[in-house]
Enzyme design. Structure first.
Site, PDB file in Angstrom:
ATOM      1  N   ARG A  27       0.870  -1.243   0.142  1.00  0.00           N
ATOM      2  CA  ARG A  27       0.013   0.077   0.044  1.00  0.00           C
ATOM      3  C   ARG A  27       0.995   1.295  -0.017  1.00  0.00           C
ATOM      4  NH1 ARG A  27      -3.208  -2.869  -1.292  1.00  0.00           N
ATOM      5  NH2 ARG A  27      -5.378  -3.472  -0.278  1.00  0.00           N
ATOM      6  N   GLU A  45      -3.618   7.682  -4.628  1.00  0.00           N
ATOM      7  CA  GLU A  45      -3.745   7.349  -6.025  1.00  0.00           C
ATOM      8  C   GLU A  45      -5.162   7.812  -6.502  1.00  0.00           C
ATOM      9  OE1 GLU A  45      -3.838   3.046  -5.526  1.00  0.00           O
ATOM     10  OE2 GLU A  45      -2.026   3.027  -4.746  1.00  0.00           O
ATOM     11  N   HIS A  55      -1.249   0.504  -9.733  1.00  0.00           N
ATOM     12  CA  HIS A  55      -1.887  -0.357  -8.733  1.00  0.00           C
ATOM     13  C   HIS A  55      -2.425  -1.668  -9.351  1.00  0.00           C
ATOM     14  CE1 HIS A  55      -3.704  -0.415  -4.401  1.00  0.00           C
ATOM     15  NE2 HIS A  55      -3.598  -1.757  -4.965  1.00  0.00           N
TER      16      HIS A  55
END
Lengths: 327, 327
Positions: A244, A273, A291
């Protein structure tokens, strides 16, 4: 990402015999277009904007897009089961779920292989400069300027794995085959593991050429990679993050890269993000991906089947198949 | 790539005592700037343009840049030992060398690890779309257009290794750790190997999701990947080439990619380097790198030491340390 069918109360409850009754599930986001038809065969799919949504007892959420927090739990007070199609749990307030009697499942193990593969891909890419040399070739510079500067050898490098869960273990297994020396950080030494246990992140960074972040995001691991860790990793150090964004103090990481205090980074996750610090965009010693470590079409089919199995267990009054276990 | 020092006949033969005599070697190309000082400590380094070059008995060549053919052997008729700093042998006319009594060495094994690592990196990059999604992120498209299309899972895929020498074996070992099913093609089954032997390239392609080319380039393996092999590999197939460009019929490969007859490719070598077919440049399903799989700074030190050991053996009248053995 997909079009919800229009539901009315009638479509949920009508249909005559009990055998044709499909229990309703609230679906926030489908990660694959196929999922709607697969789910619809077993459940009545309800969108968050449907008037039926507030009475739903079960919901499907996506780790990357939905926060399971007090707001959401207040908005949909009937929920007693939440299944996340992702790997992590940091998007969910597990204490609040427990307090309210909401059962929670995710599909963590399914994703481990994909994430581990991806971590090794990112690492090889950063070290051997694959992405940057591809751009060099595509821009015609091989013809006009000759060879691209060489990358580094992976074999023999000391790799520190931050978190030796299912993802970290799969990464270690792969890197072992490349001849890397593996150390790891975790709360306590793992049984039946030959890798070197290092209980402190600073020591792990000092002893490693490469750090791979693969732990859960918790209060304890938030910004586990901070300025001191980056300094301990040092000028030749490389950092890979497939966990993360908030595991790394991104501002400090950018500063370290700008100053040349570490050598490079491979990042699939970021603190905000899809926004990425603008300093990274021009750097040749980083690889930046959106991601995507966790998902492949091949895993999508497995994921939805595990989600379905959890919902079926819930509606049958049985224990969830892959419950989230606080660790 | 480096500046040759100016030599005269005097600098080679002067110096007084026999102990200070440094035997001359003709050096066509140094792959690292460090090499000149390392070589100069043991030998008198002569450039191809030096008047002394035609009397040199030993020469260092680079596989990527020098062809050891009749022309070169005619131009430097005194050569009796040629050491190549590369892995392959297709740049050398071994029959002509043998006929003229020229001994030949290369440093093949040193490179295997680097090349194998790189092959896996290219494969992961093509499958998981790392390079292309990095460009997607850098171009700001993650913010404006959302997720990038997913790549494919590596685990469980059937990989056909074309040539199970030291490079192919190292690739197989790595991919085994990713859960791939390995088959291989070679002239005959390898002893002590558990991978499935398939004696025919068409059968190997038919049974594989992925082909990795890692054999030597010989008359028999020139264009071993032809139109029929590509068709046998099929629409979901991926091909990786870290060996030599001429292993693949590049025109047919480009056609297959344009028509979608195979899924993608990771290429570090080409038929007419550094020129690359223009059709490839715009493709998102290929990764194109500039013939760099073989070298890393870490291996450079090893390579020059092996080259030196071969020259020392030659000047001492002993057998070369890593002679090229025709296979």
């Amino acid at each position: 990402m997909y079009a919800f069918p229009t539901h009315t109360a009638a479509s949920v409850t009508s249909g005559g015999s009990p055998s044709s009754y499909l229990p309703p599930i609230l679906v926030f986001r489908l990660l694959s277009d196929d999922w709607l038809s697969v789910l619809s065969a077993k459940f009545t799919v309800i969108s968050p904007s449907s008037p039926l949504s507030t009475s739903a007892r079960a919901a499907l959420v996506s780790a990357a897009y939905n926060r399971v927090d007090t707001d959401l739990l207040n908005q949909y007070p009937s929920l007693r089961c939440i299944v996340s199609s992702g790997a992590g749990v940091n998007h969910m307030n597990l204490e609040e779920c427990q307090r309210r009697g909401v059962q929670v499942a995710n599909v963590g193990e399914t994703h481990s292989i994909n994430v581990a593969d991806y971590a090794v891909g990112l690492l090889l890419d950063v070290m051997r400069r694959i992405t940057m040399s591809d751009q060099y070739v595509r821009n015609g510079l091989w013809v006009t300027q000759g060879d691209y500067p060489l990358g580094s050898k992976l074999g023999g490098k000391r790799v520190g794995i931050v978190g030796l869960g299912s993802i970290g273990s799969a990464i270690a297994k792969r890197l072992k085959a490349f001849g890397c020396q593996i150390s790891y950080l975790s709360r306590k030494p793992k049984p039946n593991v030959n890798y070197k246990f290092i209980p402190n992140i600073y020591d792990l960074a000092t002893e490693s050429n490469i750090l791979v972040v693969s732990c859960s995001l918790t209060k304890e691991t938030h910004h586990i990679i901070n300025e001191q860790v980056l300094q301990a990793l040092g000028k030749e150090g490389i950092i890979i993050n497939i966990a993360r964004g908030a595991h790394i103090d991104e501002t400090k990481l950018v500063q370290s890269l700008v100053k040349g205090e570490i050598r490079g980074a491979g990042l699939d996750v970021y603190e905000d993000e899809p926004n990425i610090p603008k300093e990274l965009i021009e750097m040749e010693n980083v690889v930046l991906t959106p991601h995507q470590a966790v998902f492949t079409p091949e895993s999508m089919g497995e994921v939805i089947q595990i989600c379905i199995a959890n919902f079926e267990a819930f509606f049958a009054g049985k224990p969830l198949v892959t419950p989230v276990v606080a660790d």
